[in-house]
Scaffold this active site. Structure first.
Site: not given
Ligand code: XUL
Ligand code: CO
Length: 439
Positions: A234, A103, A106, A298, A341
């Site tokens: 997502e 992000h 980050d 993820d 993730d």
């Molecule tokens: C939150 C999540 C985020 C996204 C990117 O639950 O998964 O980290 O992957 O914004």
């Molecule tokens: Co995510």
């Protein structure tokens, strides 16, 4: 790599095979080994997520962070961010992981104004770019944090406050520019706080319309700057909001189609979000895959005894086999990838735990890949599925599938026969036993 190593005593993690006793080695992930004629690294396209691995503190609602991160010595936020980039690339290189994801906030700190934040972001991007060029590591996708700052208390694109929407638009514009500059293969929209806590105070239609407008602006801007990376949406059903507008694959795909975004956006599917939605990850992947919306994943896992997004590293071979079987079925994940993730537990606070976590996740996926490929080469599962639908390959089934039958004609058919052919057993237990023979 920086002069002073952040992970002294840890060298490049190597493939040593299943028999090794070395816990800082891969047992299954052999990056250049071929599976179905393609190197494992290209099947898996592993990514480290900057937010967890570089920024996770281990704080929870009951206490502050616990992570021991000896490199966090700079008091100036920009200097600290720059020092962290060196560490991130040392980690990627030692781990042998080809991609990372971030992000905007980050990697670079918020400034006092938007202009200052953008400047910080550019400064950090200079360093990211140099490290990428030097190391060959790549950006899988970028995104913008549109949920931490209090201006996003009611959401970003779905905020009732128009200037919050405008600020979020500015942030996405910049995040797309930096993603583009760094050669990012994709750009993710995760809902953040796009959802509601209470329907009485919410104009849902207006909010969802705004979310679509926002994504269209991003799609338009991508064309303007020549960003050809893949956009992803997502899904997540709840947390932080009680209802998130990007609930699950089916909801997201309906949204994209309803607002004319289906040509531009695919799914980035996260395991623990699938389970929070009451689905298995395999369901979410299969649903997106069959609709042509499979984009990226993820990778993580939840805990069956805990009802929130625990973002744990995946170690369950059954799960990774399901994932890889489905991904192979739909032609693989590129230009997406397998982004961890996932975060180390609050109790796993030493730097070496970051290696154990990622090595375990990469090995679990590599093993899932090999098992899925063996299942496909053998073809027994696929054959049983085809047999289950064999009646549809007869003349009647073919005519129905081709659209040449109607309720009237089928009534005639059944009036003639009087009763349908008896059904056959679904053989679930046989299927499950068969899967276990490959594990
Ligand atoms: C939150 C999540 C985020 C996204 C990117 O639950 O998964 O980290 O992957 O914004
Ligand atoms: Co995510």
């Amino acid at each position: 790599m920086a002069d002073r190593e952040a992970f002294p005593g840890i060298g490049r993690i190597k493939y040593e095979g299943p028999a090794t006793k070395n816990m800082l080695a891969f047992r299954h992930y052999d990056a250049d080994a071929l599976v179905e004629g393609k190197p494992m690294r290209d099947h898996l396209r592993f990514a480290v997520s900057y937010w967890h691995t570089m920024r996770g503190t281990g704080s929870d609602p009951f206490g502050p962070g616990t992570m021991v991160r000896p490199w966090e010595t700079e008091s100036d936020p920009l200097q600290a961010a720059l020092a962290r980039v060196d560490v991130a690339f040392e980690f990627l290189e030692k781990l042998g992981c080809d991609f990372y994801c971030f992000h905007d906030r980050d990697v670079a700190p918020d400034g006092a104004t938007l202009a200052e934040s953008n400047k910080h972001f550019d400064t950090v991007a200079d360093s990211l770019e140099k490290h990428q060029q030097r190391s060959g590591k790549k950006l899988l996708w970028g995104t913008a944090n549109l949920f931490s700052n209090p201006r996003y208390v009611h959401g970003a694109a779905t905020s009732p406050n128009v200037e919050t929407f405008a600020y979020a638009a500015a942030q996405v514009k910049k995040a797309m520019e930096v993603t583009h500059r760094l050669g990012g293969a994709g750009y993710v929209f995760w809902g953040g706080r796009e959802g509601y806590q209470c329907l009485w105070n919410t104009d849902m239609k207006r909010e969802v319309d705004h979310l679509a407008r926002f994504m269209h602006m991003a799609v338009d801007y991508a064309k303007e700057i020549g960003f050809t990376g893949q956009f992803y949406f997502e899904p997540k059903p709840r947390e932080p909001m009680k209802h998130q507008y990007d609930f699950d694959s089916a909801t997201c795909i309906n949204f994209l189609r309803a607002y004319g975004l289906e040509k531009h956006v695919k799914m980035n599917i996260e395991t623990n979000h699938a389970t929070l939605a009451g689905h298995e990850m395999q369901h979410e992947l299969e649903y997106a895959g069959m609709q042509g919306f499979l984009g990226s994943i993820d990778a993580n896992t939840g805990d069956t005894l805990v009802g929130w997004d625990t973002d744990q590293f995946p170690t369950n071979i059954y799960l990774t086999t399901q994932i890889m079987y489905t991904l192979l079925k739909y032609g693989g994940i590129a230009p997406g990838g397998v982004n961890f993730d996932a975060k180390v537990r609050r109790e796993s606070f030493e730097p070496v735990d970051l290696f154990h976590a990622h090595i375990g996740g990469m090995d679990a996926f590599a093993r899932g890949l090999k098992i899925a490929a063996a299942m496909r080469a053998d073809g027994a599962v696929q054959k049983l599925v085809e047999e289950r639908y064999a009646s549809w390959s007869g003349p009647l089934g073919k005519r129905i599938e081709a659209g040449s039958e109607s309720l009237k004609s089928l009534e005639q058919e059944m009036l003639k026969k009087g009763e349908a052919e008896p059904c056959k057993s679904g053989r679930q237990e046989l299927f499950e036993n068969l899967i276990n023979t490959y594990l």
